[in-house]
Enzyme design. Structure first.
Site, PDB file in Angstrom:
ATOM      1  N   ASP A   1       0.863  -0.952   0.016  1.00 15.01           N
ATOM      2  CA  ASP A   1       0.049   0.101  -0.138  1.00 15.01           C
ATOM      3  C   ASP A   1       0.933   1.185   0.046  1.00 15.01           C
ATOM      4  O   ASP A   1       1.917   1.396   1.039  1.00 15.01           O
ATOM      5  CB  ASP A   1      -1.006   0.073   1.315  1.00 15.01           C
TER       6      ASP A   1
ATOM      7  N   ASP B   1     -15.322  -3.827  -1.631  1.00 13.79           N
ATOM      8  CA  ASP B   1     -15.066  -3.714  -0.243  1.00 13.79           C
ATOM      9  C   ASP B   1     -16.342  -3.567   0.530  1.00 13.79           C
ATOM     10  O   ASP B   1     -17.257  -2.427   0.198  1.00 13.79           O
ATOM     11  CB  ASP B   1     -14.251  -2.644  -0.269  1.00 13.79           C
TER      12      ASP B   1
END
Length: 245
Positions: A11, A132
């Site tokens: 990330d 998500d």
């Protein structure tokens, strides 16, 4: 060799490798200054794929860390998938033409369905749909918004439009090292009849084995982040164990 694939995650925020807890930008830990060096490390441990997330991009709605993504795609022998801040046809085209293997569309699946459907038609399985979910409902805009749309419903709709690959993240488990939500991951795979990659909560090799046992139902891989950065296990260990399952 098992077809179940492990995706070490990087990330990126401000050009560094970070982890957030449950997507909270105020709960950030920096694990490295160079996404490229981190990717190279994972490659040396045996990774075939790498899962990259442009956190700045997800928040700002445009590509921010693309330079790092393209460098990894072009210089390392890794298949790259990238999500975060991809909102236009040009974004998708530029990544794919630069050597990225798969582009993840998340928020735009809710905010701009015609765009996502067009990309699925044009690029097929080069596009992954990032679903998500918070309590089963789709969350968007870097997890800052929760919709009234069920992940399974959106999944089925997009599967009908040509989506072949889904990446399912249960936000409640992400960055918590509390174990993945196997049940919801399997449910999405069964409902859509497509390939689902699990993301969030993996804390042990046993978690990966639990997911891999559902490969016949369509659970095709797992994304591993915090567990690798906090040394719960190594990638090479995990690859070895999952291969033997």
């Amino acid at each position: 060799m098992s077809a179940f694939t492990l995706y070490p995650a990087i990330d990126m925020r401000n050009g560094k490798c970070v982890r957030l807890v449950q997507g909270d930008y105020n709960k950030e830990t920096i694990y490295g200054d160079s996404p490229y060096d981190m990717a190279e490390l994972f490659e040396k441990e045996g990774a075939e794929w790498i899962h990259l997330v442009d956190l700045d991009g997800a928040k700002e709605g445009k590509r921010v860390n693309d330079r790092h993504v393209i460098e990894i795609a072009q210089k390392l022998n890794l298949k790259v998938e990238i999500g975060g801040g991809i909102r236009s046809e040009n974004d998708v085209y530029e990544y794919l033409s630069a050597g990225v293997e798969r582009v993840i569309l998340g928020s735009s699946a809710v905010s701009n369905p015609p765009f996502v459907k067009k990309m699925l038609k044009q690029y097929g399985e080069k596009i992954a749909i990032g679903l998500d979910a918070r309590n089963g409902f789709v969350s968007t805009e870097g997890w800052l918004e929760t919709s009234t749309l069920k992940a399974t419903e959106l999944g089925k709709e997009l599967a009908n439009e040509g989506a072949e690959v889904f990446i399912f993240t249960d936000i409640a488990t992400d960055g918590m090292l509390s174990g993945p939500n196997v049940k919801s991951t399997v449910e999405l795979a069964k409902e859509t009849g497509k390939s689902v990659i699990a993301s969030g909560g993996v804390s042990s090799v046993a978690d990966l084995e639990a997911l891999a046992r559902n490969e016949a139902d369509g659970v095709s891989g797992a994304i591993i982040g915090k567990a690798l950065y906090t040394n719960q296990f190594t990638l090479s260990e995990a690859l070895e164990r999952v291969k033997r399952k």
